[in-house]
Design a protein around this motif. Structure first.
Motif, PDB file in Angstrom:
ATOM      1  N   LYS A  36      15.736 -23.396  43.984  1.00  0.00           N
ATOM      2  CA  LYS A  36      15.349 -22.320  43.078  1.00  0.00           C
ATOM      3  C   LYS A  36      16.015 -22.577  41.729  1.00  0.00           C
ATOM      4  O   LYS A  36      17.226 -22.786  41.666  1.00  0.00           O
ATOM      5  N   VAL A  37      15.211 -22.560  40.650  1.00  0.00           N
ATOM      6  CA  VAL A  37      15.756 -22.866  39.337  1.00  0.00           C
ATOM      7  C   VAL A  37      15.544 -21.742  38.328  1.00  0.00           C
ATOM      8  O   VAL A  37      15.869 -21.904  37.152  1.00  0.00           O
ATOM      9  N   GLY A  38      15.019 -20.600  38.766  1.00  0.00           N
ATOM     10  CA  GLY A  38      14.841 -19.489  37.833  1.00  0.00           C
ATOM     11  C   GLY A  38      14.007 -18.376  38.428  1.00  0.00           C
ATOM     12  O   GLY A  38      13.566 -18.460  39.572  1.00  0.00           O
ATOM     13  N   THR A  39      13.809 -17.325  37.624  1.00  0.00           N
ATOM     14  CA  THR A  39      12.992 -16.188  38.049  1.00  0.00           C
ATOM     15  C   THR A  39      12.102 -15.738  36.892  1.00  0.00           C
ATOM     16  O   THR A  39      12.405 -16.004  35.722  1.00  0.00           O
ATOM     17  N   TYR A  40      11.032 -15.032  37.256  1.00  0.00           N
ATOM     18  CA  TYR A  40      10.109 -14.462  36.274  1.00  0.00           C
ATOM     19  C   TYR A  40       9.672 -13.107  36.802  1.00  0.00           C
ATOM     20  O   TYR A  40       9.143 -13.000  37.909  1.00  0.00           O
ATOM     21  N   ASP A  41       9.913 -12.068  36.008  1.00  0.00           N
ATOM     22  CA  ASP A  41       9.538 -10.702  36.384  1.00  0.00           C
ATOM     23  C   ASP A  41       8.533 -10.170  35.361  1.00  0.00           C
ATOM     24  O   ASP A  41       8.915  -9.684  34.304  1.00  0.00           O
ATOM     25  N   PRO A  42       7.226 -10.258  35.663  1.00  0.00           N
ATOM     26  CA  PRO A  42       6.218  -9.832  34.685  1.00  0.00           C
ATOM     27  C   PRO A  42       6.167  -8.328  34.471  1.00  0.00           C
ATOM     28  O   PRO A  42       5.518  -7.867  33.529  1.00  0.00           O
ATOM     29  N   MET A  43       6.860  -7.545  35.290  1.00  0.00           N
ATOM     30  CA  MET A  43       6.860  -6.095  35.142  1.00  0.00           C
ATOM     31  C   MET A  43       7.800  -5.638  34.022  1.00  0.00           C
ATOM     32  O   MET A  43       7.687  -4.509  33.553  1.00  0.00           O
ATOM     33  N   LYS A  44       8.698  -6.499  33.601  1.00  0.00           N
ATOM     34  CA  LYS A  44       9.621  -6.153  32.519  1.00  0.00           C
ATOM     35  C   LYS A  44       8.931  -6.332  31.174  1.00  0.00           C
ATOM     36  O   LYS A  44       7.979  -7.110  31.056  1.00  0.00           O
ATOM     37  N   PRO A  45       9.398  -5.631  30.137  1.00  0.00           N
ATOM     38  CA  PRO A  45       8.797  -5.788  28.805  1.00  0.00           C
ATOM     39  C   PRO A  45       8.933  -7.222  28.296  1.00  0.00           C
ATOM     40  O   PRO A  45       9.864  -7.940  28.666  1.00  0.00           O
ATOM     41  N   LYS A  46       8.014  -7.614  27.427  1.00  0.00           N
ATOM     42  CA  LYS A  46       7.997  -8.996  26.943  1.00  0.00           C
ATOM     43  C   LYS A  46       9.242  -9.362  26.151  1.00  0.00           C
ATOM     44  O   LYS A  46       9.635 -10.523  26.111  1.00  0.00           O
ATOM     45  N   ASP A  47       9.894  -8.390  25.524  1.00  0.00           N
ATOM     46  CA  ASP A  47      11.081  -8.700  24.726  1.00  0.00           C
ATOM     47  C   ASP A  47      12.370  -8.615  25.534  1.00  0.00           C
ATOM     48  O   ASP A  47      13.451  -8.851  24.997  1.00  0.00           O
ATOM     49  N   ASP A  48      12.281  -8.306  26.820  1.00  0.00           N
ATOM     50  CA  ASP A  48      13.455  -8.196  27.682  1.00  0.00           C
ATOM     51  C   ASP A  48      13.988  -9.592  28.019  1.00  0.00           C
ATOM     52  O   ASP A  48      13.221 -10.497  28.359  1.00  0.00           O
ATOM     53  N   ALA A  49      15.300  -9.763  27.925  1.00  0.00           N
ATOM     54  CA  ALA A  49      15.911 -11.069  28.210  1.00  0.00           C
ATOM     55  C   ALA A  49      15.820 -11.422  29.693  1.00  0.00           C
ATOM     56  O   ALA A  49      15.827 -12.604  30.051  1.00  0.00           O
ATOM     57  N   GLY A  50      15.734 -10.431  30.562  1.00  0.00           N
ATOM     58  CA  GLY A  50      15.676 -10.676  31.998  1.00  0.00           C
ATOM     59  C   GLY A  50      14.285 -10.955  32.525  1.00  0.00           C
ATOM     60  O   GLY A  50      14.102 -11.141  33.712  1.00  0.00           O
ATOM     61  N   ARG A  51      13.297 -11.000  31.648  1.00  0.00           N
ATOM     62  CA  ARG A  51      11.918 -11.261  32.097  1.00  0.00           C
ATOM     63  C   ARG A  51      11.791 -12.682  32.651  1.00  0.00           C
ATOM     64  O   ARG A  51      11.224 -12.895  33.713  1.00  0.00           O
TER      65      ARG A  51
END
Length: 119
Positions: A36-51
């Motif tokens: 695992k090399v990362g994550t992607y959360d499309p439910m977060k706003p586009k400007d969120d660093a945790g997206r």
């Protein structure tokens, strides 16, 4: 063995959450992966660093070993400045289909005939 850096889907119905993983290209989308090399959360706003969260050192190491990112992951890597995504150009995309062109030609012919009668 052909390696891909791709997304695996998790989360509940209509609440997607993706892990960015390195996997053998023959393994199923949500199946076995190597790391695992990362994550992607499309439910977060586009400007969120945790997206999109990427582990850049691991990704660079896998790219050096020959892993190929999928198109969506390549977008993330381009935004992070790790890889350059080539610009795409499809001039045929904006051209209407045959039926639409026929309708437009018929409409133009009808308008021309209507102008001829009015004059």
């Amino acid at each position: 063995m052909s390696l891909k850096i791709r997304l695996t889907r998790g989360g509940a119905k209509k609440r997607p959450y993706y892990r960015i993983v390195v996997a053998d290209s023959r393994s199923p989308r949500d199946g076995r992966f190597i790391e695992k090399v990362g994550t992607y959360d499309p439910m977060k706003p586009k400007d969120d660093a945790g997206r999109v969260v990427l582990e850049t050192e691991k990704i660079q190491a896998w790219l050096a070993k020959g892993a190929q990112p999928t198109d969506r992951v390549l977008r993330f890597l381009d935004a992070a400045g790790l890889l350059k995504r080539p610009a795409r150009n499809n001039p045929q995309k904006a051209v209407p289909g045959k039926k639409a062109q026929e309708r437009a030609d018929a409409k133009a012919a009808a308008a021309a005939a209507g102008e001829g009668e009015a004059a």
